[in-house]
Structure formats: structure tokens, C-alpha cells
Design an enzyme around this catalytic site. Structure first.
Site, PDB file in Angstrom:
ATOM      1  N   LYS A  49      45.747  24.520  53.556  1.00 35.72           N
ATOM      2  CA  LYS A  49      44.315  24.474  53.231  1.00 35.72           C
ATOM      3  C   LYS A  49      43.779  23.059  53.407  1.00 35.72           C
ATOM      4  CE  LYS A  49      44.673  28.346  50.018  1.00 35.72           C
ATOM      5  NZ  LYS A  49      44.904  28.803  48.650  1.00 35.72           N
ATOM      6  N   GLN A  93      44.952  27.677  42.369  1.00 33.92           N
ATOM      7  CA  GLN A  93      46.000  28.311  43.164  1.00 33.92           C
ATOM      8  C   GLN A  93      46.825  29.254  42.297  1.00 33.92           C
ATOM      9  OE1 GLN A  93      46.231  27.861  46.517  1.00 33.92           O
ATOM     10  NE2 GLN A  93      47.930  29.278  46.664  1.00 33.92           N
ATOM     11  N   ASP A 116      37.172  31.655  45.791  1.00 38.17           N
ATOM     12  CA  ASP A 116      38.140  32.757  45.848  1.00 38.17           C
ATOM     13  C   ASP A 116      37.482  34.090  45.494  1.00 38.17           C
ATOM     14  OD1 ASP A 116      40.711  32.408  46.727  1.00 38.17           O
ATOM     15  OD2 ASP A 116      41.441  31.545  44.852  1.00 38.17           O
TER      16      ASP A 116
HETATM   17  N1  GUN Z   1      47.891  32.511  46.244  1.00 37.57           N
HETATM   18  C1  GUN Z   1      48.142  33.193  47.402  1.00 37.57           C
HETATM   19  N2  GUN Z   1      46.992  33.407  48.060  1.00 37.57           N
HETATM   20  C2  GUN Z   1      46.011  32.873  47.310  1.00 37.57           C
HETATM   21  C3  GUN Z   1      44.591  32.799  47.472  1.00 37.57           C
HETATM   22  O1  GUN Z   1      43.989  33.276  48.437  1.00 37.57           O
HETATM   23  N3  GUN Z   1      43.918  32.171  46.469  1.00 37.57           N
HETATM   24  C4  GUN Z   1      44.553  31.669  45.390  1.00 37.57           C
HETATM   25  N4  GUN Z   1      43.806  31.083  44.448  1.00 37.57           N
HETATM   26  N5  GUN Z   1      45.837  31.718  45.212  1.00 37.57           N
HETATM   27  C5  GUN Z   1      46.567  32.318  46.172  1.00 37.57           C
END
Ligand code: GUN
Length: 277
Positions: A49, A93, A116
Site C-alpha cells: 500500500k 489494518q 475501507d
Molecule cells: N487485511 C487484509 N485485507 C485488508 C483490507 O482490505 N483492509 C484492512 N483494513 N485490513 C485488511
């Protein structure tokens, strides 16, 4: 015939579009990612990211806590980021370490910064088909289907998986496109009965090789959202080698949905910026 859906190519196209837009408008949105603990997969996701953000001109702030931190201190940090007008997107996350109340923590995020799409207002607005921030992986799946011109209105779609992050929001996005849906999950008794009838099969279950060739209709479009580790290799939820002989289109892992998730996160950060400005 090449029947492999190229998620990397489509995701790069989106990243280019985001980069061009930010340059043209001369804006630098900022994404803050909160990590608690040392989950290995999370470290890789966050690194991806960060790189994607910096490549297109989004400022990236990585806030990392030990798993010994209290829930209250994580919430304080979210409140600080909510009040910081230079921060446009906030992402916690997942998964959080055991003992943390994910729902409580995520719902501290300002819905306008919730890139998200997991806070109550965004979930509710998605269900009611109001414009809102939508989870990135489901958005990525829809972008792939759109890029390959799959008209969902005429299709039987089978979705395997019902997570808050992927399955549930996908239900809403697919319904919005008038798909006829069947939804399977870990308690379903006869998944094959549904998967074999699907023109479009979307699998987000988190089980390597769950979907075998005998479970797929000839000519189906197969979207594999799974990211599993087998030894040092990544694999999806679909037996790619065998199922690709039967599918008209199929996503590989890696190189399918994964890069699309990150590109849709970039789009969501820009959308959040615009909602705030
Ligand atoms: N863990 C795995 N994929 C994601 C995601 O798209 N967002 C978040 N916050 N955690 C994750």
C-alpha cells in the site's frame, strides 16, 4: 486462447489515472494506516500500500503499535487522525491481535475518512445504494468484471464467502448490477450444487484449492479472491491449473484481484479527499 484476467495490467491503468488526476489538480491526499502487532501478512500488505501510494503521489503515514498497547490508546490515535485536516484516509489494518474489539475500534474512524468502508454509516449507505466509501477488494472485483465487459444482469452469480470485508459488501455491489445471486459459506451443506450452476463464480473463502474442476460450469468466469500461503508460494481458493482448462475467464493468484484491491484503495483515498474538500 488466453483466458487469464490480467489484474496487474488493469490495476496499473487505474494507478496511472489516479497519478494523472492528482498532478492535474495539484493535490496530495494523505492515507494513515494503523497497525497493531506484527502479523506477517499485514506487513507485506502495508508495504504494498505504501509503495502504491507514494508512486501516485499520495502521502503515506504508517502508525505502528505493539500488541501490548491498550484499546483506548489506539482509539485516541484514531481521534487525533480524525481531527487532523491533513489526513484524508484512515485504515486500521486487519486482523487486530486477539482481545481487540475490531468493531468498536473501526467505528471510531470518521466515516468520511473510512477508506475501507467498514464503519456503520458506510455499510448502511452501501445497502441503501447511496454514494459512500466501499471496501476496496469488492470494488476491485467489480472493476475487473467491468474491464472484461461481463454483463451481470443476465448471469447466475455464485459467491463463496460472507466476510464483512469481502463477501457481504460484494452481495450489495452484485445486486446493484442486477445479478441473480447464490451465496455459499462454511456452513453450506452442498457448495457444488450452487457453484456448478454459476455463470460467474466468485470465491473469497480463504481455503486453498477449495474449488476444484468438477465444481465449475464449463465456460464460467471465475474470480479468485483468496490469498493463501502454501510453503513459500501464494495460491488462491481455486485449483487454478485444472479450473483454468474449463473457465472462459479466470483470475490468477497472484496477479488477479490482489493488485486491484490496492488500486481501489488509492481511488478511495482520492474520493475521501474530495468528500472532505
Ligand atoms: N487485511 C487484509 N485485507 C485488508 C483490507 O482490505 N483492509 C484492512 N483494513 N485490513 C485488511
Amino acid at each position: 486462447m488466453n483466458n487469464i484476467i490480467d489484474g496487474t495490467k488493469i490495476s496499473l491503468k487505474i494507478r496511472k489515472q489516479v497519478k494523472t488526476l492528482l498532478k492535474k489538480e495539484n493535490i496530495t491526499p494523505c492515507l494513515a494506516v494503523i497497525q497493531v502487532g506484527d502479523n506477517k501478512a499485514s506487513l507485506v500488505y502495508i508495504k504494498n500500500k505504501k509503495k502504491a501510494c507514494e508512486d501516485v503521489g499520495i502521502r503515506f503515514e504508517h502508525i505502528k503499535f505493539n500488541d501490548t498497547i491498550s484499546e483506548d490508546l489506539v482509539i485516541n490515535e484514531i481521534k487525533r487522525l480524525n481531527n487532523d485536516i491533513s489526513v484524508n484516509g484512515i485504515l486500521v489494518q486487519l486482523p487486530l491481535p486477539e482481545g481487540f474489539d475490531e468493531g468498536k475500534i473501526i467505528n471510531q474512524i470518521d466515516p468520511l475518512k473510512d477508506v475501507d468502508g467498514l464503519t456503520y454509516p458506510n455499510v448502511g449507505n452501501l445497502v441503501l445504494e447511496n454514494d459512500c466509501l466501499v471496501p476496496c477488494t469488492p470494488l476491485g472485483v467489480m472493476e475487473l468484471l467491468k474491464a472484461y465487459k461481463i454483463n451481470l444482469a443476465t448471469k447466475n452469480v455464485c459467491l463463496v464467502g460472507r466476510s464483512n470485508l469481502v463477501g457481504k459488501p460484494l452481495i450489495q455491489l452484485l445486486l446493484k448490477e442486477d445479478a441473480t445471486l447464490s451465496i455459499c459459506h462454511s456452513k453450506s451443506l452442498d457448495i457444488k450444487n450452487y457453484t456448478t450452476k454459476a455463470d460467474v463464480l466468485i470465491v473469497a473463502a480463504g481455503h486453498p484449492n477449495l474449488i476444484t474442476k468438477n465444481m465449475v460450469k464449463e465456460g464460467a468466469v471465475v474470480i479468485d479472491v483468496g490469498i493463501n500461503k502454501e510453503g513459500n508460494l501464494l495460491c488462491g481458493d481455486v485449483d487454478f491449473k485444472e479450473v483454468s482448462k474449463k473457465a472462459s475467464l479466470i483470475t490468477p493468484v497472484p496477479g488477479g484481484v490482489g493488485p486491484m484491491t490496492v488500486s481501489c484503495l488509492l481511488k478511495n483515498v482520492v474520493k475521501a479527499y474530495k468528500l472532505q474538500n
